[in-house]
Design a protein around this motif. Structure first.
Motif, PDB file in Angstrom:
ATOM      1  N   THR A 157      49.627  43.886  49.147  1.00 56.33           N
ATOM      2  CA  THR A 157      49.307  42.378  48.998  1.00 56.33           C
ATOM      3  C   THR A 157      47.901  42.434  48.257  1.00 56.33           C
ATOM      4  OG1 THR A 157      48.907  42.532  51.250  1.00 56.33           O
ATOM      5  CG2 THR A 157      51.266  41.941  51.019  1.00 56.33           C
ATOM      6  N   GLY A 158      47.631  41.564  47.880  1.00 50.46           N
ATOM      7  CA  GLY A 158      46.085  41.269  48.134  1.00 50.46           C
ATOM      8  C   GLY A 158      45.469  40.481  48.829  1.00 50.46           C
ATOM      9  N   HIS A 217      41.295  42.452  35.665  1.00 51.04           N
ATOM     10  CA  HIS A 217      41.494  42.348  37.172  1.00 51.04           C
ATOM     11  C   HIS A 217      42.898  43.079  37.503  1.00 51.04           C
ATOM     12  CE1 HIS A 217      42.170  38.857  40.432  1.00 51.04           C
ATOM     13  NE2 HIS A 217      41.355  40.260  40.919  1.00 51.04           N
ATOM     14  N   ILE A 218      43.679  43.262  37.174  1.00 50.77           N
ATOM     15  CA  ILE A 218      44.952  43.954  37.278  1.00 50.77           C
ATOM     16  C   ILE A 218      44.408  45.406  37.295  1.00 50.77           C
ATOM     17  CG2 ILE A 218      47.300  44.829  36.438  1.00 50.77           C
ATOM     18  CD1 ILE A 218      48.072  42.340  34.956  1.00 50.77           C
ATOM     19  N   SER A 268      57.685  36.098  40.710  1.00 49.43           N
ATOM     20  CA  SER A 268      55.865  36.251  41.669  1.00 49.43           C
ATOM     21  C   SER A 268      55.812  34.822  42.618  1.00 49.43           C
ATOM     22  CB  SER A 268      54.835  36.202  41.434  1.00 49.43           C
ATOM     23  OG  SER A 268      54.792  35.264  40.266  1.00 49.43           O
ATOM     24  N   ASP A 269      54.852  34.983  43.487  1.00 52.32           N
ATOM     25  CA  ASP A 269      54.278  33.426  44.438  1.00 52.32           C
ATOM     26  C   ASP A 269      53.685  32.413  43.633  1.00 52.32           C
ATOM     27  OD1 ASP A 269      53.480  31.949  46.161  1.00 52.32           O
ATOM     28  OD2 ASP A 269      52.484  33.648  47.554  1.00 52.32           O
ATOM     29  N   LEU A 294      52.778  41.790  41.121  1.00 54.46           N
ATOM     30  CA  LEU A 294      53.771  41.008  40.519  1.00 54.46           C
ATOM     31  C   LEU A 294      52.433  39.604  40.711  1.00 54.46           C
ATOM     32  CD1 LEU A 294      56.549  40.736  40.797  1.00 54.46           C
ATOM     33  CD2 LEU A 294      56.695  39.611  42.347  1.00 54.46           C
ATOM     34  N   LEU A 295      52.112  39.697  41.740  1.00 58.62           N
ATOM     35  CA  LEU A 295      50.869  38.448  41.234  1.00 58.62           C
ATOM     36  C   LEU A 295      50.787  38.363  39.698  1.00 58.62           C
ATOM     37  CD1 LEU A 295      50.310  35.394  42.171  1.00 58.62           C
ATOM     38  CD2 LEU A 295      48.475  36.326  43.410  1.00 58.62           C
ATOM     39  N   LEU A 296      49.624  39.167  39.616  1.00 60.62           N
ATOM     40  CA  LEU A 296      48.489  39.181  38.809  1.00 60.62           C
ATOM     41  C   LEU A 296      48.651  39.445  37.859  1.00 60.62           C
ATOM     42  CD1 LEU A 296      45.694  41.453  40.225  1.00 60.62           C
ATOM     43  CD2 LEU A 296      45.561  39.396  40.515  1.00 60.62           C
TER      44      LEU A 296
END
Length: 447
Positions: free
Chosen positions: A424-425, A383-384, A325-326, A433-435
Motif C-alpha cells: 500500500t502507498g 512514479h511507478i 483500482s481505487d 494497481l492504483l498508480l
C-alpha cells in the motif's frame, strides 16, 4: 459598506482568495511558516522537541531496549497528563492554525508509532490533550485530523537566510522529522521541489483562465506557448522525482521513515485510532500523508481534465485491472488538503472554457495539448518505477537493514508475512494497481 473584490457583484475570485500565493511565488506554500506557537502552547512545542530527541519507532524496540522503552512510556504518560489547551487564541490567525495542526499531528503520530508492538492492542487511544485541539483546528482549516502532505511538506520549512527572497535554494525543509535521517529530510525536500516547480504551473493555469477569448488566432498562439512551457515544467518535475533515488535510500525510507506516516488502520497490522472524547474514527479521514494530497498535481490533472473515476467514455477502454483500482482515491485525497486549497481546485474545475474541450474543437491546439498529456503520462511511468523501488520491492524483501535490531526486524517480517501481501502507498492504497490506473487514465485524456 465597501465590498471586497471577492464579494463585489460580477467579480471573479483570484488564486489569492484560496490561499494560493502567486505574488510571493510560493503557490500552495505559505509566504513563510511561523517557527513556534505562542507561549501558552509551549507544552505542545516542547513535547515535539522532546519526541524528536528520544522517541524511536516502536516496532523496532525489543524487550532488551529498556532505556528507549522507558523514555517512550514517560513521554506518552506526559502527553496523557497534559490539560486540554484552548485554541481560542489561535482562531483568528491562519498561520497559527497551520502550525498548531502540524505540531499536534506530529505529536499524534509520535504517540501512536512509538508504542512497542507487545503493548499494542487492536486500537490505540489518542489522549484528549491531543485529540480535542487537533479535531478543533482541523475543523476550522477544513482538513483531516491526521498528519498530511501539508504538514510534512507545505508547512515544514523555514528560510536559511531571512534577509533573502523565498527561493528553493533559500529554504530549509524537514524542520520536523520522525527518524532524524537525512533520507527523510531529502524525501520532504524532493516533494517540496515539485511544489515549487508547481508554482510556475499555477501561473500558467491562471494566465489561461484569464484569457478573455480562447478561439482567436492570438489566443491560440498564446495557449500553445503556455502548453509548451507546461511540458517543460512537467519534464522537470519528472527529473526531480527520478533524482530522489540518489538522495533517499530505499531501505532507510521503507523501514525507518515510512512507518511513521501510517494513519488509523493503514495496514493489516496497524491499530485503529480512538480519539478520546471525540467522534467515531470511522467517520474521519485518517490515512496519513501522501503525495496524492499535493494540490499542485491535482490542479494539473484538473487543467488537463484527467478522468480518474472513469466516468467519461474515452479510448482505449479501461482494463479490468483499471476498474479494480481505487477509483475514488484522488477525490478522497482532497479531503486531506486545507479547505481553501480544495476550493481552489473546484474553482479551477468550473472554468468557462475547459482546455480539453478547446483542444477537441480547435485542431491548432490539439498537438500541444496531447504533448502535455504525454509528459504527465511519462511522469506517472517514472512514479511507478520509483514506487516499485521504494515500496513494492521493499515489501517483498526479507533483507535486514543495517542499524535496526535484528530480533525486532525478524518480528516485523513475521508480521508482514501474515498480511495480505499487497503493498500500500502512504495514503493507504493498493499501490501498483492504483498508480497504473492513474497512468492509464492520464493517457486516455489524449485526443
Amino acid at each position: 459598506m465597501l465590498l471586497s473584490r471577492k464579494e463585489a457583484p460580477g467579480a471573479q475570485p483570484t488564486p489569492a482568495d484560496f490561499e494560493v500565493n502567486l505574488q510571493t511565488n510560493t503557490g500552495f506554500l505559505p509566504e513563510k511558516p511561523i517557527p513556534r506557537l505562542p507561549e501558552a502552547y509551549s507544552a505542545w512545542e516542547n513535547a515535539l522537541t522532546r519526541a524528536q530527541e528520544v522517541l524511536v519507532l516502536g516496532e523496532n524496540l525489543t524487550e532488551q531496549d529498556t532505556e528507549s522503552r522507558a523514555d517512550g512510556e514517560l513521554w506518552r504518560s506526559q502527553m496523557r497528563g497534559l490539560p486540554v489547551i484552548s485554541i481560542n487564541d489561535l482562531k483568528s490567525d491562519r498561520q497559527l492554525l497551520r502550525r498548531a495542526h502540524k505540531v499536534l499531528a506530529f505529536l499524534v503520530h509520535f504517540y501512536v508509532h512509538s508504542i512497542p508492538p507487545d503493548q499494542m492492542a487492536g486500537s490505540v487511544l489518542i489522549p484528549r490533550s491531543l485529540a480535542t485541539p487537533l479535531l478543533e483546528v482541523s475543523n476550522i482549516l477544513r482538513m483531516a485530523p491526521v498528519l498530511t502532505f501539508a504538514d510534512t511538506v507545505l508547512w515544514n520549512w523555514d528560510l536559511i537566510n531571512p534577509e533573502l527572497p523565498v527561493t528553493i535554494d533559500n529554504m530549509h525543509f524537514g524542520v520536523e522529522l520522525f527518524s532524524g535521517t537525512e533520507d527523510e529530510r531529502n524525501f520532504w525536500f524532493g516533494n517540496a521541489k515539485v511544489e515549487m516547480l508547481g508554482v510556475e504551473m499555477l501561473h500558467l493555469f491562471n494566465e489561461y483562465h484569464n484569457l478573455p477569448n480562447v478561439s482567436d488566432f492570438a489566443s491560440v498562439y498564446k495557449i500553445n506557448r503556455l502548453l509548451a512551457r507546461l511540458v517543460t515544467l512537467v519534464n522537470r518535475v519528472e527529473e526531480t522525482l527520478t533524482a530522489m533515488r540518489d538522495l533517499v535510500d530505499p531501505s532507510t525510507f521503507y523501514w525507518q521513515v515510512r512507518p511513521w506516516f501510517n494513519g488509523s488502520g493503514s495496514g493489516p497490522s496497524d491499530p485503529t485510532w480512538v480519539f478520546e472524547d471525540g467522534p467515531d474514527a470511522s467517520t474521519l479521514d485518517l490515512s496519513g500523508p501522501s503525495a496524492g494530497q499535493s494540490s499542485v498535481m491535482h490542479a494539473l490533472d484538473i487543467f488537463l481534465d484527467v478522468d480518474f473515476k472513469l466516468q467519461q467514455r474515452r479510448y482505449p477502454a479501461p482494463s479490468e485491472s483499471n476498474k479494480r483500482s481505487d477509483l475514488g482515491f484522488m477525490e478522497r485525497m482532497r479531503r486531506y488538503m486545507p479547505g481553501a486549497h480544495r476550493d481552489y481546485l473546484s474553482h479551477l474545475a468550473n472554468t468557462s472554457h475547459p482546455l480539453r474541450e478547446l483542444a477537441k474543437s480547435t485542431p491548432a491546439v490539439k498537438e500541444s495539448y496531447n504533448a502535455a498529456v504525454s509528459a504527465v503520462r511519462k511522469f506517472r511511468d517514472s512514479h511507478i518505477r520509483i514506487a516499485c523501488l521504494y515500496v513494492v520491492s521493499m515489501a517483498r524483501s526479507t533483507a535486514i537493514p543495517v542499524g535496526c535490531p535484528v530480533f525486532a526486524m525478524m518480528q516485523r517480517m513475521e508480521r508482514q508475512r501474515k498480511q495480505t501481501g499487497r503493498s500500500t502507498g502512504t495514503g493507504g492504497n493498493e499501490l501498483s494497481l492504483l498508480l497504473k490506473s492513474n497512468r492509464d487514465a492520464t493517457a486516455r485524456a489524449a485526443i
